[in-house]
Design an enzyme around this catalytic site. Structure first.
Site, short mmCIF file in Angstrom:
data_model
loop_
_atom_site.label_atom_id
_atom_site.label_comp_id
_atom_site.label_asym_id
_atom_site.label_seq_id
_atom_site.Cartn_x
_atom_site.Cartn_y
_atom_site.Cartn_z
N GLY A 8 35.71 46.14 38.67
CA GLY A 8 36.78 46.79 39.45
C GLY A 8 37.89 47.25 38.52
O GLY A 8 39.06 47.34 38.92
N ARG A 11 40.96 50.83 38.54
CA ARG A 11 42.28 51.07 39.18
C ARG A 11 42.82 49.74 39.72
O ARG A 11 42.14 48.71 39.68
CB ARG A 11 42.17 52.12 40.28
CG ARG A 11 41.56 51.61 41.55
CD ARG A 11 41.50 52.67 42.65
NE ARG A 11 40.97 52.07 43.86
CZ ARG A 11 40.37 52.72 44.84
NH1 ARG A 11 40.22 54.04 44.78
NH2 ARG A 11 39.94 52.07 45.90
N ASP A 67 27.58 48.78 39.38
CA ASP A 67 27.82 48.31 40.74
C ASP A 67 27.63 46.79 40.75
O ASP A 67 26.53 46.30 40.45
CB ASP A 67 26.80 48.99 41.68
CG ASP A 67 27.04 48.67 43.14
OD1 ASP A 67 27.67 47.65 43.46
OD2 ASP A 67 26.56 49.46 43.98
N SER A 150 41.87 36.00 47.66
CA SER A 150 42.91 36.66 48.47
C SER A 150 43.55 35.62 49.37
O SER A 150 42.94 34.57 49.65
CB SER A 150 42.26 37.74 49.35
OG SER A 150 43.17 38.22 50.32
N TYR A 163 35.91 40.29 55.58
CA TYR A 163 36.69 40.17 54.32
C TYR A 163 37.16 38.72 54.13
O TYR A 163 37.05 38.16 53.04
CB TYR A 163 37.86 41.15 54.38
CG TYR A 163 38.68 41.24 53.11
CD1 TYR A 163 38.16 41.86 51.96
CD2 TYR A 163 39.98 40.74 53.05
CE1 TYR A 163 38.91 41.96 50.79
CE2 TYR A 163 40.74 40.85 51.89
CZ TYR A 163 40.21 41.46 50.76
OH TYR A 163 40.96 41.55 49.61
N ALA A 166 34.18 36.64 53.11
CA ALA A 166 33.78 36.91 51.72
C ALA A 166 34.74 36.23 50.75
O ALA A 166 34.31 35.61 49.76
CB ALA A 166 33.75 38.41 51.47
N LYS A 167 36.03 36.32 51.02
CA LYS A 167 37.02 35.75 50.08
C LYS A 167 37.01 34.22 50.14
O LYS A 167 37.20 33.56 49.11
CB LYS A 167 38.41 36.31 50.35
CG LYS A 167 38.54 37.80 50.02
CD LYS A 167 38.21 38.09 48.56
CE LYS A 167 38.58 39.51 48.17
NZ LYS A 167 38.23 39.82 46.76
N1 LIG Z 1 45.86 44.77 46.85
C1 LIG Z 1 45.97 43.67 47.58
O1 LIG Z 1 46.89 43.54 48.41
C2 LIG Z 1 44.98 42.54 47.39
C3 LIG Z 1 45.30 41.30 47.98
C4 LIG Z 1 44.41 40.23 47.82
C5 LIG Z 1 43.25 40.41 47.08
N2 LIG Z 1 42.98 41.62 46.53
C6 LIG Z 1 41.75 41.73 45.74
O2 LIG Z 1 42.07 42.22 44.46
C7 LIG Z 1 40.91 42.84 43.90
C8 LIG Z 1 41.30 44.19 43.33
O3 LIG Z 1 41.63 45.05 44.41
P1 LIG Z 1 42.77 46.13 44.29
O4 LIG Z 1 43.89 45.68 45.11
O5 LIG Z 1 43.02 46.48 42.88
O6 LIG Z 1 42.07 47.34 45.11
P2 LIG Z 1 41.49 48.73 44.61
O7 LIG Z 1 40.77 49.32 45.77
O8 LIG Z 1 42.55 49.52 43.95
O9 LIG Z 1 40.46 48.32 43.45
C9 LIG Z 1 39.17 47.85 43.70
C10 LIG Z 1 38.28 48.35 42.57
O10 LIG Z 1 36.96 47.81 42.74
C11 LIG Z 1 36.04 48.84 42.51
N3 LIG Z 1 34.79 48.52 43.21
C12 LIG Z 1 34.58 48.48 44.54
N4 LIG Z 1 33.29 48.20 44.80
C13 LIG Z 1 32.69 48.04 43.60
C14 LIG Z 1 31.36 47.72 43.22
N5 LIG Z 1 30.39 47.56 44.14
N6 LIG Z 1 31.07 47.61 41.91
C15 LIG Z 1 32.03 47.80 40.98
N7 LIG Z 1 33.31 48.12 41.27
C16 LIG Z 1 33.63 48.23 42.57
C17 LIG Z 1 36.71 50.09 43.07
O11 LIG Z 1 36.12 51.29 42.59
C18 LIG Z 1 38.14 49.88 42.57
O12 LIG Z 1 38.32 50.38 41.27
C19 LIG Z 1 39.88 42.92 45.01
O13 LIG Z 1 38.95 41.86 44.88
C20 LIG Z 1 40.72 42.71 46.27
O14 LIG Z 1 39.95 42.20 47.34
C21 LIG Z 1 43.82 42.68 46.66
#
Ligand SMILES: NC(=O)c1ccc[n+]([C@@H]2O[C@H](COP(=O)([O-])OP(=O)(O)OC[C@H]3O[C@@H](n4cnc5c(N)ncnc54)[C@H](O)[C@@H]3O)[C@@H](O)[C@H]2O)c1
Length: 259
Positions: A8, A11, A67, A150, A163, A166-167
């Site tokens: 991931g 971004r 992926d 999360s 979600y 999963a978390k």
């Molecule tokens: N932003 C929030 O408020 C928040 C809160 C709690 C947890 N999270 C967790 O933080 C982590 C990062 O999320 P984020 O906030 O940066 O969101 P985001 O959507 O900006 O980033 C998620 C990244 O994962 C990549 N991705 C998705 N599916 C994929 C796959 N099958 N294989 C490889 N890459 C894949 C996407 O292309 C993206 O770059 C995630 O696990 C999310 O669940 C985020």
């Protein structure tokens, strides 16, 4: 030089973690699907975003399209990091995706499966591929497996049941891995971020029918959304050798959401 693999990584929190580790002197393989997942209602990162991240680094970040749902692709990503730098020291399962907006019993099964497979199976696939390589290093070891859970792991958030499941699974995974790793010197830990300004939060607002993400700030005692770099700072510490006393920890980085 320590070497990390971050899924991931194109971004959001993943990209911020790649940047922070690179600033701290790490070599990093930034892995991302860099393509959309048809079952989900919003775009994933693009290949252009992944390559921009690499271009803005000083040469110690490499892009790798993979992926996390594909176990073989995770083995190939780990092998790529080893081929490039000869070792890995930390594997960070940051790839995540969200779907919901309806009660579980109305959720399309394709979207439900995608959420479970990206967040939970993806973290398991990375652990399966990376941990044997971390264990292959001579003692004293300091390998780190990190996952991004999360606040949804420990709070029942309506309309986000898959979600949350999963978390919660990610937290269970990290605790079990920590027990399995025992006294090897390799550890498994997780962070649980609160609402952080990234595209997944924008999608959460859309799923709840909110005009923007600001409403989420009210649930955190700091009364603001978090920045991806604030989560990345904690992950970077946990990736390092100084976190040796942490194993099976789930660290809230949530601006006081869980008070
Ligand atoms: N932003 C929030 O408020 C928040 C809160 C709690 C947890 N999270 C967790 O933080 C982590 C990062 O999320 P984020 O906030 O940066 O969101 P985001 O959507 O900006 O980033 C998620 C990244 O994962 C990549 N991705 C998705 N599916 C994929 C796959 N099958 N294989 C490889 N890459 C894949 C996407 O292309 C993206 O770059 C995630 O696990 C999310 O669940 C985020």
């Amino acid at each position: 030089m320590r070497v990390a693999l971050v899924t991931g990584g194109a971004r959001g929190i993943g990209a911020a973690t790649v940047r922070k580790l690179a600033e701290d002197g790490w070599a990093v393989l930034a892995c991302d699907i860099a393509a959309d997942i048809p079952e989900l209602g919003y775009p994933m990162a693009s290949e252009a975003e992944l390559h921009e991240l690499v271009a803005s680094s000083d040469g110690t970040v490499k892009a790798h399209v993979a992926d996390v749902r594909d176990a073989d692709a995770m083995h190939a990503a780990v092998a790529e990091a080893e081929r490039e730098w000869g070792r890995i020291d930390a594997a960070v399962a940051c790839a995540g995706a969200i779907a919901g907006g309806v009660p579980l019993w109305e959720m399309p099964t394709g979207a439900e499966r995608a959420v479970l497979e990206v967040n939970l199976v993806g973290s398991m696939n990375l652990a399966r591929a990376a941990i044997p390589v971390l264990l292959r290093q001579p003692e004293p070891r300091s390998g780190r497996f990190l996952a991004v859970a999360s606040t949804a792991a420990t709070h029942g958030l309506p309309m986000l049941a898959s979600y949350c499941a999963a978390k919660a699974g990610v937290v269970g995974l990290v605790r079990a891995l920590a027990a399995e790793l025992g006294c090897t010197g390799v550890t498994a830990n997780a962070v649980s971020p609160g609402s952080t300004s990234t595209p997944i939060l924008e999608e959460s607002a859309r799923l709840y029918g909110l005009p923007d993400t600001e409403e989420f700030a009210q649930h955190q005692s700091v009364n603001r959304l978090l920045e991806p770099a604030e989560i990345a700072n904690v992950l970077a510490f946990m990736a390092g050798q100084d976190s040796s006393a942490m194993n099976g920890s789930v660290v809230s980085v949530d601006g006081g959401f869980s008070l």
